[in-house]
Design a protein around this motif. Structure first.
Motif, PDB file in Angstrom:
ATOM      1  N   ILE A   1      34.316  33.821  34.088  1.00 38.53           N
ATOM      2  CA  ILE A   1      36.113  33.123  33.842  1.00 38.53           C
ATOM      3  C   ILE A   1      35.653  32.201  33.998  1.00 38.53           C
ATOM      4  CG2 ILE A   1      36.731  35.464  35.288  1.00 38.53           C
ATOM      5  CD1 ILE A   1      36.549  32.971  37.708  1.00 38.53           C
TER       6      ILE A   1
ATOM      7  N   ARG B   1      38.127  33.116  50.284  1.00 34.91           N
ATOM      8  CA  ARG B   1      38.001  34.236  50.437  1.00 34.91           C
ATOM      9  C   ARG B   1      38.192  35.126  50.145  1.00 34.91           C
ATOM     10  NH1 ARG B   1      34.906  33.610  56.355  1.00 34.91           N
ATOM     11  NH2 ARG B   1      32.655  32.490  55.895  1.00 34.91           N
TER      12      ARG B   1
ATOM     13  N   ASN C   1      43.835  35.729  46.902  1.00 37.87           N
ATOM     14  CA  ASN C   1      45.281  36.613  46.421  1.00 37.87           C
ATOM     15  C   ASN C   1      45.480  35.619  47.673  1.00 37.87           C
ATOM     16  OD1 ASN C   1      45.527  38.563  48.764  1.00 37.87           O
ATOM     17  ND2 ASN C   1      44.376  39.589  47.425  1.00 37.87           N
TER      18      ASN C   1
ATOM     19  N   CYS D   1      37.043  42.151  41.587  1.00 40.54           N
ATOM     20  CA  CYS D   1      36.932  42.271  43.496  1.00 40.54           C
ATOM     21  C   CYS D   1      37.229  40.848  44.198  1.00 40.54           C
ATOM     22  CB  CYS D   1      35.889  43.031  44.443  1.00 40.54           C
ATOM     23  SG  CYS D   1      34.284  41.965  43.453  1.00 40.54           S
TER      24      CYS D   1
ATOM     25  N   VAL E   1      33.865  44.681  41.725  1.00 45.37           N
ATOM     26  CA  VAL E   1      32.627  44.319  39.860  1.00 45.37           C
ATOM     27  C   VAL E   1      33.904  43.277  39.684  1.00 45.37           C
ATOM     28  CG1 VAL E   1      32.989  44.565  37.672  1.00 45.37           C
ATOM     29  CG2 VAL E   1      33.300  46.685  39.380  1.00 45.37           C
ATOM     30  N   ASP E   2      33.438  41.630  39.436  1.00 48.24           N
ATOM     31  CA  ASP E   2      33.960  40.562  38.811  1.00 48.24           C
ATOM     32  C   ASP E   2      32.716  40.329  38.224  1.00 48.24           C
ATOM     33  OD1 ASP E   2      36.347  39.438  40.654  1.00 48.24           O
ATOM     34  OD2 ASP E   2      35.097  37.970  39.758  1.00 48.24           O
ATOM     35  N   LEU E   3      34.176  39.756  37.055  1.00 45.05           N
ATOM     36  CA  LEU E   3      32.954  38.626  36.466  1.00 45.05           C
ATOM     37  C   LEU E   3      32.904  37.389  36.265  1.00 45.05           C
ATOM     38  CD1 LEU E   3      32.976  39.487  33.045  1.00 45.05           C
ATOM     39  CD2 LEU E   3      35.083  37.526  32.738  1.00 45.05           C
ATOM     40  N   SER E   4      33.326  36.828  37.985  1.00 47.85           N
ATOM     41  CA  SER E   4      32.818  35.024  37.914  1.00 47.85           C
ATOM     42  C   SER E   4      31.393  35.471  38.618  1.00 47.85           C
ATOM     43  CB  SER E   4      33.982  35.031  39.162  1.00 47.85           C
ATOM     44  OG  SER E   4      33.065  33.958  39.836  1.00 47.85           O
TER      45      SER E   4
ATOM     46  N   PHE F   1      31.650  34.292  42.605  1.00 44.68           N
ATOM     47  CA  PHE F   1      32.544  34.736  43.639  1.00 44.68           C
ATOM     48  C   PHE F   1      31.408  36.191  43.315  1.00 44.68           C
ATOM     49  CE2 PHE F   1      36.883  33.958  41.448  1.00 44.68           C
ATOM     50  CZ  PHE F   1      36.579  31.828  41.934  1.00 44.68           C
TER      51      PHE F   1
ATOM     52  N   GLY G   1      30.244  41.959  36.662  1.00 40.23           N
ATOM     53  CA  GLY G   1      30.386  41.758  35.272  1.00 40.23           C
ATOM     54  C   GLY G   1      31.355  41.965  34.687  1.00 40.23           C
TER      55      GLY G   1
ATOM     56  N   ALA H   1      37.084  45.414  33.133  1.00 40.39           N
ATOM     57  CA  ALA H   1      38.036  45.932  31.939  1.00 40.39           C
ATOM     58  C   ALA H   1      37.032  47.003  31.311  1.00 40.39           C
ATOM     59  CB  ALA H   1      38.166  45.635  30.195  1.00 40.39           C
TER      60      ALA H   1
ATOM     61  N   VAL I   1      43.450  43.896  42.580  1.00 38.03           N
ATOM     62  CA  VAL I   1      43.962  43.192  43.571  1.00 38.03           C
ATOM     63  C   VAL I   1      44.051  41.876  42.980  1.00 38.03           C
ATOM     64  CG1 VAL I   1      44.595  42.646  45.964  1.00 38.03           C
ATOM     65  CG2 VAL I   1      43.705  44.816  45.882  1.00 38.03           C
TER      66      VAL I   1
ATOM     67  N   ALA J   1      44.543  42.094  39.101  1.00 37.17           N
ATOM     68  CA  ALA J   1      43.603  41.180  38.299  1.00 37.17           C
ATOM     69  C   ALA J   1      44.039  42.730  37.363  1.00 37.17           C
ATOM     70  CB  ALA J   1      42.009  41.645  38.478  1.00 37.17           C
TER      71      ALA J   1
HETATM   72  N1  SAH Z   1      41.155  40.845  44.475  1.00 39.09           N
HETATM   73  C1  SAH Z   1      40.061  39.247  44.627  1.00 39.09           C
HETATM   74  C2  SAH Z   1      40.132  38.957  43.562  1.00 39.09           C
HETATM   75  C3  SAH Z   1      41.518  38.358  43.228  1.00 39.09           C
HETATM   76  S1  SAH Z   1      41.463  37.048  41.375  1.00 39.09           S
HETATM   77  C4  SAH Z   1      41.152  39.339  45.897  1.00 39.09           C
HETATM   78  O1  SAH Z   1      41.651  39.762  45.941  1.00 39.09           O
HETATM   79  O2  SAH Z   1      40.212  38.419  46.601  1.00 39.09           O
HETATM   80  C5  SAH Z   1      41.091  37.680  39.976  1.00 39.09           C
HETATM   81  C6  SAH Z   1      39.318  38.299  39.906  1.00 39.09           C
HETATM   82  O3  SAH Z   1      39.729  38.718  38.325  1.00 39.09           O
HETATM   83  C7  SAH Z   1      38.989  36.698  40.159  1.00 39.09           C
HETATM   84  O4  SAH Z   1      38.200  37.589  41.050  1.00 39.09           O
HETATM   85  C8  SAH Z   1      38.297  36.956  38.009  1.00 39.09           C
HETATM   86  O5  SAH Z   1      36.418  36.194  38.406  1.00 39.09           O
HETATM   87  C9  SAH Z   1      37.878  38.285  38.179  1.00 39.09           C
HETATM   88  N2  SAH Z   1      38.296  39.054  36.992  1.00 39.09           N
HETATM   89  C10 SAH Z   1      38.916  38.229  35.891  1.00 39.09           C
HETATM   90  N3  SAH Z   1      38.833  38.650  34.428  1.00 39.09           N
HETATM   91  C11 SAH Z   1      38.042  39.982  34.648  1.00 39.09           C
HETATM   92  C12 SAH Z   1      37.716  41.037  34.262  1.00 39.09           C
HETATM   93  N4  SAH Z   1      38.079  40.912  33.004  1.00 39.09           N
HETATM   94  N5  SAH Z   1      36.403  42.004  35.080  1.00 39.09           N
HETATM   95  C13 SAH Z   1      36.082  41.662  36.262  1.00 39.09           C
HETATM   96  N6  SAH Z   1      36.408  40.746  36.880  1.00 39.09           N
HETATM   97  C14 SAH Z   1      37.775  39.477  36.454  1.00 39.09           C
END
Ligand code: SAH
Length: 248
Positions: free
Chosen positions: A3, A15, A18, A45, A65-68, A71, A93, A96, A110, A112
């Motif tokens: 990201i 942590r 949101n 996540c 699953v998360d792109l960061s 994180f 990863g 989408a 949640v 995203a």
């Molecule tokens: N659900 C988590 C994070 C919400 S913030 C919580 O509530 O704590 C949005 C999250 O989406 C970030 O962690 C970001 O890294 C992730 N994100 C953004 N684009 C994404 C994508 N294309 N695929 C996976 N994760 C993504």
């Protein structure tokens, strides 16, 4: 694959990424009456706090699953810290288009919903992973107070007023899409502050430690403008909630 770095900097100490506090996340976990071994998929996540704490408190199993990369690494570390590493798995990863290999009891996104191209697209995406009779969890903003101009909407980091609904129209939309809303947990202004104001402290500390970083100018500008913009717009106008939906 990651990201934009500004988020990895400003939310490195969060942590929960949101506007719900740890207490609200815990109360939501209890409200959903999850049984041991409930399977949960969480797209976007973040640092995995929802899955890790619900694994500890309710014995759920989960995949996030998360792109960061930051994180995702924090999520894995948190699972070890809470002694739930055998119950939860974190995949770094793209979320989408992600569909679970085996259908799950609860499919979540949640805060995203852009990963499915918006709220409705994300509901369609999650439906592909949830078992019949299972539950969707959607975290989404709504207008607590309607903006009176597109300028105000943009102050809330929306592109336009039309990006979000009011809370009644959001719940009406869920009903029209064929869902019962069976639970919800809403942010309030104090819990918004835990998300937003915590970013300021993190940015300031990062600036003190990284004055010569190529991002320093951008972070400095953000810290200069964000507090005032946040209390003027988002804190007053924007609500946020996580909604539990079951198909009728
Ligand atoms: N659900 C988590 C994070 C919400 S913030 C919580 O509530 O704590 C949005 C999250 O989406 C970030 O962690 C970001 O890294 C992730 N994100 C953004 N684009 C994404 C994508 N294309 N695929 C996976 N994760 C993504």
């Amino acid at each position: 694959m990651d990201i934009p770095r500004i988020f990895n900097i400003s939310e490195s100490a969060h942590r929960i990424h949101n506007p719900l506090t740890a207490e609200k996340m815990a109360a939501l976990g209890t409200a959903l009456r999850m049984e041991k071994n409930t399977s949960v998929l969480d797209l976007g996540c973040g640092s995995g706090e929802m899955l890790c704490t619900w694994a500890r408190d309710h014995g759920i199993r989960g995949t996030g699953v998360d792109l960061s990369s930051l994180f995702s690494a924090q999520a894995k570390q948190r699972a070890v810290e809470l002694g739930v590493a055998s119950q939860v798995e974190f995949i770094h990863g793209e979320a989408a288009g992600y569909v679970a290999a085996e259908r799950v009891d609860v499919a979540a996104c949640v805060g995203a919903t852009w990963i499915g191209g918006g709220l409705q697209g994300t509901i369609e995406l999650l439906k592909k992973s949830v078992r019949p009779g299972g539950m969707l969890l959607i975290g989404e903003p709504y207008w607590r107070v309607m903006p009176t101009s597109q300028y105000e909407a943009r102050g809330c980091l929306a592109n336009a007023i039309e990006d979000f609904l009011t809370l009644p129209s959001l719940l009406k939309l869920f009903a029209k899409l064929g869902f019962d809303t069976v639970e919800m947990m809403l942010a309030d202004q104090d819990s918004w502050d835990r998300y937003e104001a915590a970013r300021w402290f993190t940015m300031r500390r990062w600036l003190d430690e990284n004055p010569d970083d190529e991002m320093a100018g951008e972070v400095r500008e953000e810290l200069y403008t964000e507090p005032e913009r946040y209390v003027t717009y988002r804190r007053e106008l924007l609500g946020w909630g996580t909604f539990a939906l079951k198909a009728r």
